[in-house]
Motif scaffolding. Structure first.
Motif, PDB file in Angstrom:
ATOM      1  N   MET B   1       0.788  -1.184   0.004  1.00  0.00           N
ATOM      2  CA  MET B   1      -0.047  -0.027  -0.145  1.00  0.00           C
ATOM      3  C   MET B   1       0.875   1.234   0.120  1.00  0.00           C
ATOM      4  SD  MET B   1      -3.608   0.094   0.895  1.00  0.00           S
ATOM      5  CE  MET B   1      -4.762  -1.352   0.621  1.00  0.00           C
ATOM      6  N   LYS B   2       0.578   2.149  -0.748  1.00  0.00           N
ATOM      7  CA  LYS B   2       0.996   3.301  -0.789  1.00  0.00           C
ATOM      8  C   LYS B   2       0.269   4.439  -0.078  1.00  0.00           C
ATOM      9  CE  LYS B   2       3.211   2.498  -5.405  1.00  0.00           C
ATOM     10  NZ  LYS B   2       2.934   2.801  -6.845  1.00  0.00           N
ATOM     11  N   GLU B   3       1.009   5.777   0.180  1.00  0.00           N
ATOM     12  CA  GLU B   3       0.333   6.627   0.814  1.00  0.00           C
ATOM     13  C   GLU B   3      -0.018   7.876  -0.090  1.00  0.00           C
ATOM     14  OE1 GLU B   3       1.407   5.972   5.571  1.00  0.00           O
ATOM     15  OE2 GLU B   3       2.324   7.438   4.447  1.00  0.00           O
ATOM     16  N   PHE B   4      -1.170   8.420  -0.024  1.00  0.00           N
ATOM     17  CA  PHE B   4      -1.366   9.384  -0.895  1.00  0.00           C
ATOM     18  C   PHE B   4      -1.957  10.666  -0.205  1.00  0.00           C
ATOM     19  CE2 PHE B   4      -1.536   5.832  -3.519  1.00  0.00           C
ATOM     20  CZ  PHE B   4      -0.908   6.255  -4.742  1.00  0.00           C
ATOM     21  N   LYS B  83      -4.357   5.518   2.436  1.00  0.00           N
ATOM     22  CA  LYS B  83      -3.728   4.420   1.886  1.00  0.00           C
ATOM     23  C   LYS B  83      -4.400   4.019   0.719  1.00  0.00           C
ATOM     24  CE  LYS B  83      -3.768   2.416   6.159  1.00  0.00           C
ATOM     25  NZ  LYS B  83      -3.604   1.578   7.227  1.00  0.00           N
ATOM     26  N   ASP B  85      -3.490   1.572  -3.088  1.00  0.00           N
ATOM     27  CA  ASP B  85      -2.642   0.662  -4.181  1.00  0.00           C
ATOM     28  C   ASP B  85      -2.014   1.447  -5.077  1.00  0.00           C
ATOM     29  OD1 ASP B  85      -2.744  -1.603  -2.625  1.00  0.00           O
ATOM     30  OD2 ASP B  85      -4.413  -2.439  -3.815  1.00  0.00           O
ATOM     31  N   ASN B  86      -2.791   2.447  -5.489  1.00  0.00           N
ATOM     32  CA  ASN B  86      -2.394   3.307  -6.838  1.00  0.00           C
ATOM     33  C   ASN B  86      -2.955   4.463  -6.851  1.00  0.00           C
ATOM     34  OD1 ASN B  86      -4.896   2.566  -8.176  1.00  0.00           O
ATOM     35  ND2 ASN B  86      -3.982   0.453  -8.683  1.00  0.00           N
ATOM     36  N   GLU B 110       0.911  11.396  -4.381  1.00  0.00           N
ATOM     37  CA  GLU B 110       1.563  10.283  -3.760  1.00  0.00           C
ATOM     38  C   GLU B 110       2.690  10.868  -2.942  1.00  0.00           C
ATOM     39  OE1 GLU B 110       3.033   6.920  -6.007  1.00  0.00           O
ATOM     40  OE2 GLU B 110       4.079   6.098  -4.207  1.00  0.00           O
ATOM     41  N   VAL B 112       5.837  10.537  -1.353  1.00  0.00           N
ATOM     42  CA  VAL B 112       7.077   9.798  -1.528  1.00  0.00           C
ATOM     43  C   VAL B 112       8.128   9.877  -0.413  1.00  0.00           C
ATOM     44  CG1 VAL B 112       9.057   9.560  -3.147  1.00  0.00           C
ATOM     45  CG2 VAL B 112       6.971  10.432  -3.848  1.00  0.00           C
ATOM     46  N   ARG B 113       8.691   8.761   0.284  1.00  0.00           N
ATOM     47  CA  ARG B 113       9.596   8.711   1.306  1.00  0.00           C
ATOM     48  C   ARG B 113      10.839   8.649   0.949  1.00  0.00           C
ATOM     49  NH1 ARG B 113       6.299   9.200   5.548  1.00  0.00           N
ATOM     50  NH2 ARG B 113       4.438   8.250   5.695  1.00  0.00           N
TER      51      ARG B 113
END
Lengths: 420, 114
Positions: B1-4, B83, B85-86, B110, B112-113
């Motif tokens: 899972m990505k974070e937006f 959170k 997926d895209n 998104e 970005v870390r």
């Protein structure tokens, strides 16, 4: 004296002893453990168990003494002294560790069963047992045994497990007490907030274990809940632990417990509450809940217990108003932000239906996709019930398939049967 | 899972003072329900951070103004972190955002870390 009379006194003594065991076991173990150290907690348990054994033999012959508690404390003291003298291990291991105590009491070992020392010891024991170093299931088991005086068979029944498993679990937990060198002491001021969170969480789990219990033994369910409340109440009696969140947890448990008698017939779904008979609600517990809820509002700190307590409070209003459901929905929205769980998401969706209507709730319910959760399909079935009975049926059938217990399956079958 | 991050922009945000208590409450409820919808799916990531309505803007030449509202048509209201997926899924979550009701917009970026 006829035989019937003897029988009656014997049963009375037996009840007296089991009541005393529940009430005094944890106090005595705490006080003795404080002296011996937690490494030797089994010795404390043994001494207290032996004391009760002697009591039951002695009292059935001679009748119960005038002050049974004092009698128990006196015998426990003698037994403790005897253990000290007889076992060499104590001279080598324990006496050095407790020399400060011995010196303080002029070379004479004295167990202090004063009210204050009992309370202090129990609080320390609570923090020792609810230690994050021990697995949380074992913490609950240990709490039930050491803090609540539950028998192994009762704990096994509460967890739907067997005695052997529970014994192993408790054994490992006590090993942890030793290996982690957990002491009977209150956490330092810096650690208190974090450690109290863990204690509150264990009490919360203990309460839930009773409230949503796997066991069908209703007396046991109630006992679990009452013990959880007793432990939380203890925390409100000490300045260091009497925080708003402690009171919020206490309020939450009072509100839930107020509905205990009303929900016992068959609790098979998260939304069953509508069918309850509010005449069975315990008004006194609701009053108590309000008292603790007010105390929880002091200060600015807000915990998930605060939201849950307020939700539970609104549920104590049987009257179905828009205001009520809108408040409940907003509280669930906030609760989800601090503490997501599938069951909270489901309850929130039910509140969404009651507050904002069925269409909005259905759209959101379909998005949850909790495909392994039978409560999810019960909720979908309920929402579709008046709109699309085929969809309602297929959702209830999925719920039936996923349900774990017979009583749950029966409840779901009833819902299917009422569909056209 | 990505974070937006979902960034809300709304015109006329400064008019918030003119709303009645009732209207203000109704708007607050809309926002809470919308955030609750995302949280119920277990897709809310950050919840603690909010942008206050008060702020200052520093411009070239050392000019400081009391708020971004005056000159900028669409003020940056606040943000939440979700959170997903895209980007598409994150965009779907943004649907129903109350900012859209007042002709505002939601920008989805998104996180970005390093």
């Amino acid at each position: 004296m006829n035989a019937g009379f003897i029988f009656v006194t014997m049963t009375d003594d037996h009840n007296l002893i089991s009541d005393l065991f529940r009430a005094e076991f944890s106090k005595m173990v705490a006080v003795i453990s404080r002296l011996f150290g937690l490494q030797h907690i089994e010795i404390a348990e043994d001494i207290v168990s032996e004391t009760f054994l002697i009591a039951s033999q002695n009292w059935s012959e001679k009748g119960a003494p005038e002050n049974p508690t004092a009698w128990l404390y006196k015998v426990a003291k003698q037994k403790t002294l005897y253990h000290f003298k007889r076992k060499g291990i104590f001279d080598k291991k324990v006496i050095p560790a407790i020399s400060s105590f011995v010196n303080e009491t002029q070379q004479e070992l004295d167990l202090d069963f004063s009210m204050k020392n009992i309370k202090d010891s129990q609080l320390q024991m609570l923090f020792a047992v609810c230690n994050p170093g021990i697995a949380s299931e074992a913490q609950i088991g240990l709490a039930l045994r050491i803090l609540c005086g539950f028998g192994i068979d009762e704990i096994a029944e509460a967890f739907l497990s067997n005695k052997e498993t529970i014994n192993k679990r408790l054994f490992r937990a006590k090993e942890k007490l030793r290996t982690e060198k957990i002491k009977m002491e209150l956490p330092s001021e810096n650690e208190m907030a974090h450690r109290l969170d863990n204690v509150l969480h264990i009490i919360y789990l203990l309460f839930n274990e009773g409230y949503y219990s796997k066991t069908s033994n209703q007396t046991l369910q109630k006992d679990l809940c009452l013990e959880a409340m007793r432990l939380a109440l203890m925390l409100t009696e000490f300045e260091e632990t009497n925080l708003p969140k402690t009171n919020a947890l206490m309020a939450l448990m009072c509100f839930h417990a107020s509905r205990f008698n009303a929900r016992q017939s068959n609790e098979d779904s998260a939304v069953l509450y509508e069918q309850q008979n509010e005449e069975l609600w315990d008004a006194e517990l609701i009053e108590k809940g309000l008292y603790f809820l007010n105390l929880s509002e002091i200060g600015s700190e807000i915990s998930s217990y605060h939201f849950e307590a307020r939700i539970a409070y609104w549920h104590c209003n049987k009257k179905d108003s828009h205001e009520k459901w809108d408040n409940i929905l907003q509280l669930y929205n906030q609760l989800l932000l601090v503490n997501y769980s599938p069951i909270v998401a489901l309850n929130r969706t039910y509140a969404l239906y009651k507050a904002n209507g069925i269409e909005e709730a259905l759209i959101e319910a379909e998005k949850l996709k909790l495909e392994n959760n039978h409560f999810y399909f019960i909720l979908l079935g309920e929402l579709y019930k008046d709109i699309d009975s085929e969809k309602a049926r297929s959702n209830f059938e999925k719920a039936y398939y996923l349900a774990k217990t017979d009583s749950e399956k029966q409840g779901i079958q009833k819902k299917i049967d009422t569909l056209l | 899972m990505k974070e937006f991050a979902l960034l809300f922009r709304q015109p006329n945000f400064a008019d918030v003072d003119k709303l009645s208590a009732e209207e203000f409450k109704a708007i607050g409820k809309k926002w809470q329900d919308w955030a609750g919808n995302i949280a119920a799916q277990g897709k809310m990531a950050g919840s603690g951070l909010r942008l206050s309505l008060n702020g200052k803007v520093l411009k070239a030449g050392g000019v400081v103004t009391d708020g971004p509202f005056v000159e900028i048509k669409e003020m940056l209201g606040s943000f939440v972190v979700v959170k997903a997926d895209n980007l598409d899924e994150a965009t779907t979550l943004a649907h129903g955002c109350p900012a859209l009701d007042s002709n505002g917009s939601v920008e989805i970026r998104e996180i970005v870390r390093p």
